[in-house]
Design a protein around this motif. Structure first.
Motif: not given
Ligand SMILES: C[S@@+](CC[C@H](N)C(=O)[O-])C[C@H]1O[C@@H](n2cnc3c(N)ncnc32)[C@H](O)[C@@H]1O
Length: 268
Positions: A68-73, A162-164
């Motif tokens: 959560l913290r590092e990917s923002g997902l 979001e990743m795209k």
């Protein structure tokens, strides 16, 4: 606290997986240094110790909050089967949603030493897509998650969008499919399969039967990465798969259906 470090856990009551807590914790520390860096690992360690001592401090740096913290997902939280929007006949066999560790996964995957671009990746019980996000960092032919809960699949779809948007995907395709695991058919091609204790032994057996049937003409190895391998005996008893290695003190078991290509001879 000392028990947390030294116990050789009977983590899987009745299922004899030896799980050495100290080996797991040491490995967790090492992979955090490897992927997260020195400072963030020290913060993570301090946060974990605070957590064990029930001190609400540095919580967002805890090792298990890394996705959560590092990917923002949005991959956080726990969803019990009783709260899931799934057909009743699947409720008893389904395990709860909880995201796996990105770093554990990457460490295990990289130790296969395979050419990712020759493989498809499938996560059976992919939830909100934490491990889909991890696998999509590698140039797989495709990364696919199969998830039985519509709500979790919906969140995974938003995470993929979001990743795209952030250009985080190296795999050729990334998809979440809303389906029960045993109904999903694989293309006849080399695969890396991943399961994080998603379901009980009967569903696992059905999934493995289906994999064997769909991939019967595939001559390359098929890898099966089993995280929290509660029902490892289902795999041990199959003549087509054999155990290749274990990691994180036994918290991960890696099985392979041998192929006859050069790559397998190198990896084996
Ligand atoms: C422990 S979570 C794993 C999430 C993700 N794979 C990870 O490693 O972060 C297990 C997931 O399996 C899903 N699941 C349970 N039974 C299933 C089934 N029969 N078919 C597909 N998904 C299932 C649950 O809804 C849950 O999201």
């Amino acid at each position: 606290m000392l028990k947390f470090v030294f116990t050789k856990t009977a983590r899987y009551p009745g299922l004899e997986v030896e799980h050495y807590q100290i080996m797991r914790n040491l490995r967790t520390l090492l992979v955090n240094f490897k992927y997260r860096g020195f400072l963030m690992t020290l913060l993570g360690l301090a946060a974990t110790i605070c957590g064990k001592a029930k001190i609400p401090f540095l919580q967002e740096y805890r090792f298990n909050k890394q996705n959560l913290r590092e990917s923002g997902l949005d991959t956080d939280g726990i969803v019990e089967p009783a709260m899931m929007d799934i057909p009743d006949e699947f409720r008893a066999s389904a395990c709860r949603y909880e995201a796996a560790s990105d770093y554990e996964f990457r460490h295990v995957l990289e130790r296969l030493h395979i050419d990712y671009s020759a493989y498809h990746f499938v996560d059976y019980g992919s939830g909100k897509g934490a491990i889909l996000a991890s696998a999509a960092r590698y140039p797989f032919k495709s990364v696919t998650g199969i998830e039985i809960s519509g709500a979790l699949h919906q969140t995974a779809t938003q995470n993929i969008a979001e990743m795209k948007r952030r250009d985080m995907i190296r795999a050729s395709s990334l998809t979440s499919v809303h389906s029960d695991a045993a109904s999903y058919s694989l293309p006849a091609a080399p695969h890396v399969i991943y399961v994080y204790n998603s379901f009980g032994p009967e569903v696992l057996q059905e999934v493995l039967d289906r994999i064997s049937e769909d991939l019967c003409n595939v001559t390359e190895p098929v890898y099966f990465l089993y995280n929290n391998p509660m029902h490892h005996n289902v795999l041990e008893e199959r003549p087509d798969f054999h155990r290749m290695s274990k990691s994180f003190g036994g918290k991960w078991l890696i099985f392979v259906r041998p192929g006859n290509s050069d790559e397998f001879r190198k990896a084996g």
